[in-house]
Design an enzyme around this catalytic site. Structure first.
Site, mmCIF file in Angstrom:
data_model
loop_
_atom_site.group_PDB
_atom_site.id
_atom_site.type_symbol
_atom_site.label_atom_id
_atom_site.label_comp_id
_atom_site.label_asym_id
_atom_site.label_seq_id
_atom_site.Cartn_x
_atom_site.Cartn_y
_atom_site.Cartn_z
ATOM 1 N N HIS A 62 0.819 -1.219 0.000
ATOM 2 C CA HIS A 62 0.000 0.000 0.000
ATOM 3 C C HIS A 62 0.854 1.271 0.000
ATOM 4 O O HIS A 62 0.290 2.374 0.001
ATOM 5 C CB HIS A 62 -0.937 0.026 1.208
ATOM 6 N N ASP A 69 -2.677 -10.621 -2.269
ATOM 7 C CA ASP A 69 -3.220 -10.155 -0.995
ATOM 8 C C ASP A 69 -4.720 -9.916 -1.124
ATOM 9 O O ASP A 69 -5.243 -9.689 -2.222
ATOM 10 C CB ASP A 69 -2.514 -8.846 -0.612
ATOM 11 N N HIS A 129 -6.285 -7.330 -0.254
ATOM 12 C CA HIS A 129 -6.502 -5.950 -0.663
ATOM 13 C C HIS A 129 -5.684 -5.615 -1.903
ATOM 14 O O HIS A 129 -4.583 -6.133 -2.091
ATOM 15 C CB HIS A 129 -6.105 -4.991 0.463
ATOM 16 N N ASP A 145 -4.292 -12.951 3.803
ATOM 17 C CA ASP A 145 -5.542 -12.443 4.362
ATOM 18 C C ASP A 145 -6.752 -12.705 3.468
ATOM 19 O O ASP A 145 -7.871 -12.317 3.811
ATOM 20 C CB ASP A 145 -5.437 -10.953 4.690
#
Length: 340
Positions: free
Chosen positions: A158, A193, A195, A282
Site C-alpha cells: 500500500h 493479498d 486488498h 488475508d
C-alpha cells in the site's frame, strides 16, 4: 527453501487503528513474525539475515523527500506539546500537487494516506530492514536461487513513492522487482493479498518494464476503495501493463484459482522471466479483515499453480493477520509450491 528476515523488524509495534470511526488494536502486530516464521520453518525454510544494501535500492522507488520524512518525523512530532506517541495524520491535501508544508502535522497528512500507518520511534528502522530483506531475496534470486521466502514486516504494497498507508511504509515487492529489473530481468509482480496493491500500482502505473497484476476483493465497497478497479490498465507508456482482477466478496478456492489463471496468461504474454509475489494470506476465509474465502488447502493449490509457471519466484510477505490458522496457511502455501 531459503528465507530472509532481520530481528530489527520486531521493533515496529503499532497501537493505533481506526475503522468506521472506532479505535481498535492495530492488527499488524509483531506477533505475526513468530507465527509466520514458525509456519515457514514447518515448510522447510531456513532463515538467514539480510545484508545492508543501503538506501539506494529503496530510493530507486521512493522519493528523497519521503525518505527524509519517515526517518525524522517521529522525533519532530515528539516536540509538539501534547502530541500522541505515534504520528497519526489529521489533515490531508486534496491532491498530490498541493504545496508542501514545513509543519510536522502538515507533512504527516501529505505522506500518510490514512490512520492505519502510525509511525512510532522504531518504525523507520523496522521498515528499512523489511525492505532490506526483500532486496536480499532479489539478489539471491538473481544469483541463481529458484524460489525464496521473505518475511517482510511491516508489509509494503500500500506504500506509494511518497505515501504510506494500510500498515505499509516501503513498497517491498516493488523494491525487489526494481532490483531485479536493474539486474537485467523482466519482472512481473503478482499480488495475491486480500486488498489491492494500490501503492504498487501507483509506482509502476506509467511504466512498461514491470508488469503489475493484482487479485483482490472488489474495492467498490472494500479497502482501498479508490484503486484496484478492472478499468485501471495503466497510463502513457504503462497502458496495458497494469492488470486488476477484482473478485466478489466471499470468493472461494475455485473462483480464486480461475482468476489466477487469467493472471498467469498476462504474465506469460509479458514475457516475464521472474515473478515477485506479494504474498498476502488475508484472503483466508477466517482472516480478521474478512473479504474472501480461500481455505487452508486452497493456499496449497495457489502455491502449486504458481510453481507450475516454472519461473524463478520471490515470495514477499504482505498481509495475513492473527488467527489460529495463519501459520498453517503459510505452511500450506509453501508446501504446495514445493510439491509441484
Amino acid at each position: 527453501m531459503k528465507a530472509i528476515f532481520d530481528d530489527r523488524q520486531w521493533k515496529h509495534d503499532p497501537k493505533h487503528f481506526m475503522a468506521n470511526g472506532t479505535l481498535y488494536p492495530n492488527p499488524e502486530q509483531p506477533q505475526r513474525i513468530e507465527v509466520l516464521q514458525s509456519g515457514a520453518e514447518k515448510a522447510g525454510c531456513a532463515f538467514q539475515t539480510p545484508n545492508d544494501h543501503g538506501l539506494g535500492p529503496i530510493a530507486a522507488l521512493h522519493t528523497p523527500e519521503y525518505l527524509a520524512f519517515l526517518e525524522t518525523i517521529h522525533t519532530r512530532w515528539s516536540r509538539i506539546e501534547g502530541a500522541s506517541d505515534e504520528v497519526i495524520p489529521n489533515i490531508h491535501p486534496d491532491r498530490r500537487t498541493a504545496s508542501y508544508p514545513r509543519s510536522a502535522v502538515g507533512q504527516a497528512g501529505f505522506h500518510q494516506a490514512d490512520t492505519s500507518c502510525p509511525i512510532a520511534e522504531h518504525t523507520f528502522e523496522s521498515a528499512y530492514w523489511s525492505a532490506q530483506s526483500a532486496i536480499e531475496g532479489a539478489d539471491l534470486l538473481h544469483a541463481g536461487d529458484r524460489a525464496l521466502y521473505v518475511l517482510s514486516r511491516p508489509p509494503g504494497h500500500h506504500a506509494f513513492a511518497d505515501l504510506a498507508g494500510g500498515f505499509c511504509f516501503f513498497n517491498n515487492t516493488g523494491i525487489a522487482a526494481e532490483r531485479l529489473r536493474m539486474a537485467g530481468h523482466r519482472p512481473a509482480i503478482l499480488d495475491i493479498d486480500l486488498h489491492h496493491g494500490n501503492g504498487t500500482q501507483g509506482i509502476f502505473y506509467e511504466r512498461s518494464d514491470v508488469l503489475t497484476v493484482s487479485l483482490h476483493a472488489d474495492p467498490i465497497r472494500f479497502y482501498p476503495f479508490f484503486w484496484g478497479h478492472a478499468h485501471e490498465r495503466g497510463e502513457g507508456a504503462g497502458r496495458g501493463y497494469n492488470v486488476n482482477l477484482p473478485l466478489p466478496r466471499g470468493t472461494g478456492d475455485d473462483g480464486y484459482l480461475k482468476a489466477l489463471e487469467t493472471a498467469f496468461a498476462h504474465i506469460r504474454a509479458f514475457g516475464a522471466d521472474v515473478i515477485v509475489v506479494a504474498l498476502g494470506l488475508d484472503a483466508f476465509e477466517k482472516d480478521p479483515l474478512k473479504g474472501l474465502a480461500v481455505t487452508t488447502p486452497g493456499f496449497a493449490r495457489i502455491g502449486k499453480a504458481i510453481a507450475r509457471q516454472s519461473l524463478p519466484t520471490l515470495f514477499v510477505q504482505e498481509g495475513g493477520y492473527l488467527s489460529q490458522e495463519l501459520g498453517l496457511n503459510l505452511t500450506s502455501f509453501l508446501n504446495g509450491y514445493q510439491s509441484a
